[in-house]
Design a protein around this motif. Structure first.
Motif, PDB file in Angstrom:
ATOM      1  N   MET A  34       3.305 -16.595  -3.379  1.00 35.74           N
ATOM      2  CA  MET A  34       3.776 -15.347  -3.993  1.00 35.74           C
ATOM      3  C   MET A  34       4.669 -14.620  -2.991  1.00 35.74           C
ATOM      4  N   THR A  35       5.804 -14.184  -3.417  1.00 31.91           N
ATOM      5  CA  THR A  35       6.731 -13.512  -2.508  1.00 31.91           C
ATOM      6  C   THR A  35       6.288 -12.104  -2.252  1.00 31.91           C
ATOM      7  N   ALA A  36       6.866 -11.502  -1.179  1.00 30.46           N
ATOM      8  CA  ALA A  36       6.515 -10.122  -0.836  1.00 30.46           C
ATOM      9  C   ALA A  36       6.896  -9.169  -1.947  1.00 30.46           C
ATOM     10  N   ARG A  37       7.989  -9.477  -2.635  1.00 37.35           N
ATOM     11  CA  ARG A  37       8.443  -8.591  -3.697  1.00 37.35           C
ATOM     12  C   ARG A  37       7.423  -8.499  -4.818  1.00 37.35           C
ATOM     13  N   SER A  38       6.806  -9.613  -5.160  1.00 38.51           N
ATOM     14  CA  SER A  38       5.843  -9.607  -6.252  1.00 38.51           C
ATOM     15  C   SER A  38       4.616  -8.778  -5.910  1.00 38.51           C
ATOM     16  N   PHE A  39       4.341  -8.582  -4.618  1.00 38.82           N
ATOM     17  CA  PHE A  39       3.203  -7.754  -4.210  1.00 38.82           C
ATOM     18  C   PHE A  39       3.444  -6.271  -4.498  1.00 38.82           C
ATOM     19  N   ALA A  40       4.692  -5.879  -4.650  1.00 39.58           N
ATOM     20  CA  ALA A  40       5.004  -4.453  -4.786  1.00 39.58           C
ATOM     21  C   ALA A  40       4.804  -3.944  -6.210  1.00 39.58           C
ATOM     22  N   ARG A  41       4.320  -4.754  -7.094  1.00 42.13           N
ATOM     23  CA  ARG A  41       4.119  -4.320  -8.482  1.00 42.13           C
ATOM     24  C   ARG A  41       2.811  -3.542  -8.594  1.00 42.13           C
ATOM     25  N   PRO A  42       2.863  -2.262  -8.982  1.00 44.31           N
ATOM     26  CA  PRO A  42       1.643  -1.446  -9.059  1.00 44.31           C
ATOM     27  C   PRO A  42       0.601  -2.056  -9.977  1.00 44.31           C
ATOM     28  N   GLY A  43      -0.659  -2.024  -9.527  1.00 43.77           N
ATOM     29  CA  GLY A  43      -1.769  -2.475 -10.360  1.00 43.77           C
ATOM     30  C   GLY A  43      -2.279  -3.850 -10.046  1.00 43.77           C
ATOM     31  N   ILE A  44      -1.483  -4.683  -9.374  1.00 42.98           N
ATOM     32  CA  ILE A  44      -1.968  -6.029  -9.085  1.00 42.98           C
ATOM     33  C   ILE A  44      -2.954  -5.973  -7.920  1.00 42.98           C
ATOM     34  N   LEU A  45      -3.751  -7.019  -7.788  1.00 42.21           N
ATOM     35  CA  LEU A  45      -4.751  -7.103  -6.730  1.00 42.21           C
ATOM     36  C   LEU A  45      -4.255  -8.015  -5.618  1.00 42.21           C
TER      37      LEU A  45
ATOM     38  N   SER B 216       6.808  -1.119  -1.666  1.00 44.02           N
ATOM     39  CA  SER B 216       8.093  -1.812  -1.587  1.00 44.02           C
ATOM     40  C   SER B 216       7.890  -3.153  -0.902  1.00 44.02           C
ATOM     41  N   ASP B 217       8.969  -3.944  -0.804  1.00 44.32           N
ATOM     42  CA  ASP B 217       8.884  -5.229  -0.115  1.00 44.32           C
ATOM     43  C   ASP B 217       8.423  -5.051   1.320  1.00 44.32           C
ATOM     44  N   GLU B 218       8.886  -3.969   1.951  1.00 42.82           N
ATOM     45  CA  GLU B 218       8.615  -3.758   3.370  1.00 42.82           C
ATOM     46  C   GLU B 218       7.258  -3.112   3.623  1.00 42.82           C
ATOM     47  N   LEU B 219       6.791  -2.283   2.700  1.00 36.34           N
ATOM     48  CA  LEU B 219       5.547  -1.542   2.920  1.00 36.34           C
ATOM     49  C   LEU B 219       4.758  -1.452   1.627  1.00 36.34           C
ATOM     50  N   LEU B 220       3.531  -1.950   1.673  1.00 32.54           N
ATOM     51  CA  LEU B 220       2.650  -1.856   0.514  1.00 32.54           C
ATOM     52  C   LEU B 220       1.708  -0.669   0.675  1.00 32.54           C
ATOM     53  N   LYS B 221       1.631   0.131  -0.355  1.00 29.71           N
ATOM     54  CA  LYS B 221       0.682   1.240  -0.394  1.00 29.71           C
ATOM     55  C   LYS B 221      -0.541   0.751  -1.163  1.00 29.71           C
ATOM     56  N   LEU B 222      -1.688   0.691  -0.480  1.00 27.07           N
ATOM     57  CA  LEU B 222      -2.860   0.037  -1.049  1.00 27.07           C
ATOM     58  C   LEU B 222      -4.060   0.953  -1.094  1.00 27.07           C
ATOM     59  N   SER B 223      -4.850   0.798  -2.166  1.00 27.59           N
ATOM     60  CA  SER B 223      -6.130   1.488  -2.297  1.00 27.59           C
ATOM     61  C   SER B 223      -7.218   0.431  -2.384  1.00 27.59           C
ATOM     62  N   PRO B 224      -8.297   0.554  -1.605  1.00 19.38           N
ATOM     63  CA  PRO B 224      -9.351  -0.468  -1.660  1.00 19.38           C
ATOM     64  C   PRO B 224      -9.987  -0.526  -3.035  1.00 19.38           C
ATOM     65  N   LEU B 225     -10.299  -1.701  -3.476  1.00 17.02           N
ATOM     66  CA  LEU B 225     -10.919  -1.886  -4.784  1.00 17.02           C
ATOM     67  C   LEU B 225     -12.247  -1.134  -4.812  1.00 17.02           C
TER      68      LEU B 225
ATOM     69  N   SER C  90       5.144  -8.315   6.349  1.00 18.26           N
ATOM     70  CA  SER C  90       5.770  -9.175   7.341  1.00 18.26           C
ATOM     71  C   SER C  90       4.967  -9.242   8.631  1.00 18.26           C
ATOM     72  N   ILE C  91       4.025  -8.326   8.803  1.00 15.98           N
ATOM     73  CA  ILE C  91       3.205  -8.301  10.016  1.00 15.98           C
ATOM     74  C   ILE C  91       1.774  -8.746   9.724  1.00 15.98           C
TER      75      ILE C  91
END
Length: 950
Positions: A1-12, A27-36, A49-50
């Motif tokens: 899965m590419t980094a871009r696909s991770f930026a879609r709100p709601g996915i796990l 975004s591709d560069e920075l994901l804003k995440l909330s723990p499940l 990327s890190i």
């Protein structure tokens, strides 16, 4: 899965050893995440990327999650109370720390039918206008329709607004005041504004109204502006420069068609039609020419248009709105007279005689005569208050003497009228000594000082009578506030109370000499230790600060010369949120003091009579200065025909005759017009409000759901607790014996009392859905349910189970499902918003054959199903394992349901947010698949059908 696909709100996704939900703003560069299953405080940023980020899926229930069926509702409630991006008609309700009363939904629903929002919230004092305004702002924020907010308010209310926004609506706002601006502007880039650097601000209207500051606000106008005490921004005949500048500022803001504007005031009309038109023209300039007399038939079309923007209700309008009781305290209102002793009476009589001669002296020019008038009035006002205030005034130079506008300064320092220039209530003794006064005058003033200094507190009958009344209030269980007009009087009364009352009664004097933060700190310190206490204060506390949690009685030690000020004082304790069922109000007046007699009879009693008869508050007609000139310059400073000039008498009231009757007649006419012109419940149908209220409760849970959750969770976790006050409150006995994990989740180690509905006392904790206690416990239960690897025993909230029950006639599967949706708002250019819905879904049959989905209401009822008879452990395991084996087929069938729920969410959104200027393209709601199965349970009929598995 590419980094871009991770930026879609709601996915796990999985990162740092746990599962996360991707939030909007990623975004591709920075994901804003909330723990499940986590809290807002745990939201973090991850750089793909890190750090390693991989796709994840919601863990399905397994046989390790087997447990008690009745914990299914606990699991549902924990999941529902944990989500902050709740679906439903209102996006914000999952994030606010208060459950709005049904009537408080009305302004919100009205606002969401406007674009831009232009609202005048004019409910009576104590109903909750601040909450109503903040609800609108919070909803617009969570819908993505605004990104910035400013609240304009008087400076002494700024900290209270900041606290209200933070504690109830989770909006952290910066204060923009004369004392903070240098810090805020430090480090700004060239051309950058405070209002672009800080998205949320609470701004002193009187600081920002100056031209350079006002231009900065207008040029960098926030998306939404709330204007508190909006009546102070109106134009009418005779207003000062300060009000003109405030009007210019808000008018300039209102001309920005993209700005949402919410005006808040408890006195929108009050008989001054020019000021009312000025106020409503801030909503829309077309209302500037509204016809005089809104009760005329010719104005009905205008009324209908204005009604879409204005909500104005009395207590009686909302007390039983939608069959939901809103508790306001009952008021015990009394007038208690006192009588000046002969010595003090003689001093007052001699001062009045001196004042008459002083004012009627024609030996000076017009300016000097006005100085004398205000000096004499100040002296009479202060000697009626206390010896301390009178002495301070006699020793001080008249505040008006060096003023450019003598009458303006006189009104600000002597009269109880709104300070048009800087909105600060003046409570210092105004001074009476005039530099040009003759030596004989100065000697007279010096003699008055000596005579007043000789008055011992025990001979001050006003003081001693008040002490007795305060003792009675304390004995009756009240915690009183004693309102005085002047700083010196407040300190004098407090000092004598300390010397007279029992040592265990705490006394505090709070005056305008203290900054607002220090006032609140002293009040909190006074009340926090319980026991008996008395607050003595000036009118610096008559506006803004809410004192209902710790005080329930008001004694007017000094009568206000403006009856609206009396109502403001009483409104500090007589308001929604008062935990006591009864408040006491004592109007204390001098029976042989003609000044008190005039104020009480002509102003205060008339004001209360209008309020009790018509249910409306109407200010005194004409300006305060005109009233005082009528009552005092025309009467008190006039020699009495046929009686010695030095004799005091309540015959003043008889001499008022024509003036009093004329003013009361005018007041009555204005009051009747005001009663007819009120807009009461607005244009909203109560049934529409009831429907959305029910939808809100289904989406996020009600106070009753929080109550059930806390009782059930504590019971299952074996935490001792005791229900109190018919289960509206509970006492939780936390101790060192309570497991550490539970104490950490709750965030406390000691016992506490929580209440599920407002009002609460100072010793209680409000247990609403975003309370740290509730959300901490809910999040912990979800974590325990999802993480089977760390459990040593059956979880308190099991994810799967099986029972026999009379609630079903055939084998039925009940699922606790979590749907996620992308919400794309037409007015928002950014990525889609994320919202969630926790829903019980049930079906009969099995995926191996054709099965039938039950309705949401039928599924909801199954959560309440009771076990009938017993199932052996092996039978339970057999039925649950069969269901879990079918789970892939069940999940695949969810796509149709998810699309149906998305369409339902879209219809709800459109129904609530119906705006005439909505942008093209509309709103879109798309489901995020797959659907999460939080819990899964099997219900079997009580009597098995022939041939079925026992």
């Amino acid at each position: 899965m590419t980094a871009r696909s991770f930026a879609r709100p709601g996915i796990l996704v999985r990162a740092r050893g746990r599962e996360w939900v991707v939030l909007p703003g990623s975004s591709d560069e920075l994901l804003k995440l909330s723990p499940l299953g986590g809290l807002d405080e745990e939201i973090t940023g991850v750089i793909p990327s890190i750090e390693e980020v991989v796709s994840a899926s919601f863990p399905q229930p397994t046989m390790k999650d087997l447990g008690d069926f009745s914990s299914g509702r606990l699991l549902r409630d924990a999941a529902r109370l944990s989500t902050r991006a709740a679906a439903g008609p209102f996006r914000s309700f999952g994030r606010i720390a208060v459950e709005p009363r049904p009537y408080q939904l009305v302004p919100l629903m009205m606002a969401l039918k406007l674009n831009p929002v232009r609202m005048l919230i004019a409910d009576d004092v104590g109903i909750g206008k601040t909450i109503e305004a903040c609800l609108i702002a919070r909803e617009l924020l969570d819908r993505g329709e605004i990104n910035t907010l400013a609240v304009l308010c008087p400076p002494h209310l700024a900290e209270q607004w900041q606290q209200e926004l933070a504690e109830k609506f989770h909006i952290d706002a910066e204060l923009v005041l004369s004392s903070t601006i240098r810090r805020l502007e430090k480090g700004l880039a060239l051309g950058e504004s405070v209002f672009t650097r800080y998205p949320f601000t609470v701004v002193s209207t009187d600081f920002i109204k100056q031209d350079a500051r006002a231009n900065d606000l207008v040029n960098h106008c926030p998306d939404c502006v709330i204007v508190d005490e909006a009546h102070g921004c109106t134009l009418a005949a005779g207003v000062g420069k300060g009000r003109q500048k405030r009007n210019q500022l808000v008018s300039a803001i209102s001309q920005n068609e993209n700005c949402h504007l919410i005006l808040v005031t408890a006195t929108p009309h009050s008989g001054n039609e020019a000021a009312f038109r000025s106020l409503i023209s801030l909503i829309d300039r077309k209302f500037a020419d509204i016809p005089l007399g809104l009760d005329n038939s010719d104005s009905q079309n205008v009324r209908r248009q204005l009604a879409k923007h204005l909500v104005q209700r009395r207590r009686n309008d909302i007390q039983n709105y939608l069959e939901s009781d809103t508790q306001f305290p009952k008021r015990d209102d009394s007038e208690i007279p006192y009588k000046l002793d002969s010595e003090y009476y003689k001093i007052l009589e001699d001062i009045l005689h001196f004042a008459r001669e002083y004012v009627t002296d024609q030996s000076s020019g017009t300016r000097q005569r006005r100085v004398r008038y205000w000096s004499a009035l100040a002296l009479l006002r202060c000697v009626s208050s206390s010896p301390a205030a009178a002495i301070a005034t006699l020793r001080s130079r008249a505040a008006v003497e060096d003023a450019d506008d003598i009458d303006e300064i006189g009104r600000r320092t002597v009269l109880d009228q709104e300070d048009d220039e800087d909105a600060i209530i003046v409570d210092f003794s105004p001074g009476s000594e005039v530099e040009e006064a003759a030596d004989s005058t100065k000697k007279k003033l010096a003699k008055f000082i000596k005579r007043l200094e000789a008055i011992e507190p025990e001979n001050d009958r006003k003081l001693q009578g008040a002490i007795e009344e305060i003792k009675k209030l304390l004995q009756a269980g009240f915690s009183p506030i004693v309102f005085c007009r002047f700083i010196d009087t407040s300190n004098y009364v407090a000092e004598q109370l300390r010397a007279t009352l029992d040592d265990n009664v705490r006394i505090e004097s709070v005056t305008g000499t203290l900054p607002p933060a220090e006032r609140e700190a002293r009040i909190q310190e006074l009340a926090e230790n319980g026991g008996d206490y008395v607050l003595v204060c000036t009118d610096c506390l008559s506006e803004g600060i809410n004192l209902q949690e710790n005080f329930d009685a008001v004694l007017h030690y000094d009568l206000a010369w403006n009856p609206t000020r009396h109502e403001q004082r009483e409104g500090r304790v007589d308001r929604f949120g008062q935990p006591k069922s009864k408040v006491s109000v004592v109007t204390y007046w001098g029976s042989n003091n003609p000044i008190d007699g005039v104020i009480l009879d002509v102003l205060i009693r008339k004001h209360k009579n209008i309020k009790s008869t018509l249910g409306v508050t109407v200010s005194v007609p004409d300006t305060s200065e005109q009233i005082i000139e009528t009552l005092f310059e025309g009467v008190l400073f006039r020699e009495k025909t046929g009686q010695p000039s030095t004799q005091l008498s309540l015959a003043f009231l008889e001499e008022l005759g024509p003036e009093k009757d004329e003013m009361h007649a005018k007041w009555d006419a204005i009051s009747q017009k005001e009663a007819k012109s009120r807009f009461a419940q607005s244009t909203l149908n109560a049934d529409a409000v009831a429907e959305e209220l029910e939808n809100v409760r289904k989406a996020i849970g009600s106070a009753q759901d929080v109550e059930h959750f806390m009782h059930e969770a504590l019971h299952r976790l074996r935490v001792p607790f005791e229900a109190q006050d018919r289960a509206k409150a509970l006492k939780v006995q936390l101790s060192n014996e309570t497991p550490r994990g539970i104490r950490q989740a709750i965030g406390r180690d000691d016992p506490f009392v929580g209440r599920f509905e407002l009002p609460i006392s100072s010793k209680e904790i409000y247990l609403e859905r975003t309370s740290p206690i509730v959300e901490g416990l809910a999040s912990w239960l979800i974590d325990q349910a999802l993480d089977s690897s760390s459990r040593e025993a059956e979880p308190a909230a099991a994810r799967c189970g099986a029972i026999r029950s009379q609630a079903v006639q055939t084998r039925t599967t009940l699922l606790i499902a979590r749907f996620r949706f992308h919400l794309k708002v037409a007015a928002r250019d950014e990525d889609a918003l994320l919202c969630e819905e926790i829903l019980p879904l049930a079906f009969s049959g099995s995926p191996a054959s054709e099965f039938r989905w039950l309705t949401t209401e039928q599924s909801q009822k199954l959560l309440e199903a009771r076990p009938e008879g017993n199932l052996t452990l092996s039978a339970i395991e057999q039925h649950v394992e069969r269901m879990l084996n079918e789970m892939p087929q069940i999940i695949s069938s969810f796509e149709l349901v998810a699309n149906e729920r998305a369409q339902a969410q879209l219809e709800t959104h459109k129904r609530v947010r119906k705006a005439a200027k909505a942008r093209a393209g509309g709103t879109q709601v798309e489901p995020v698949l797959p659907v999460d199965v939080v819990g899964a349970f099997v219900l079997l009929p009580q009597i098995p059908a022939v041939g079925s598995t026992p």
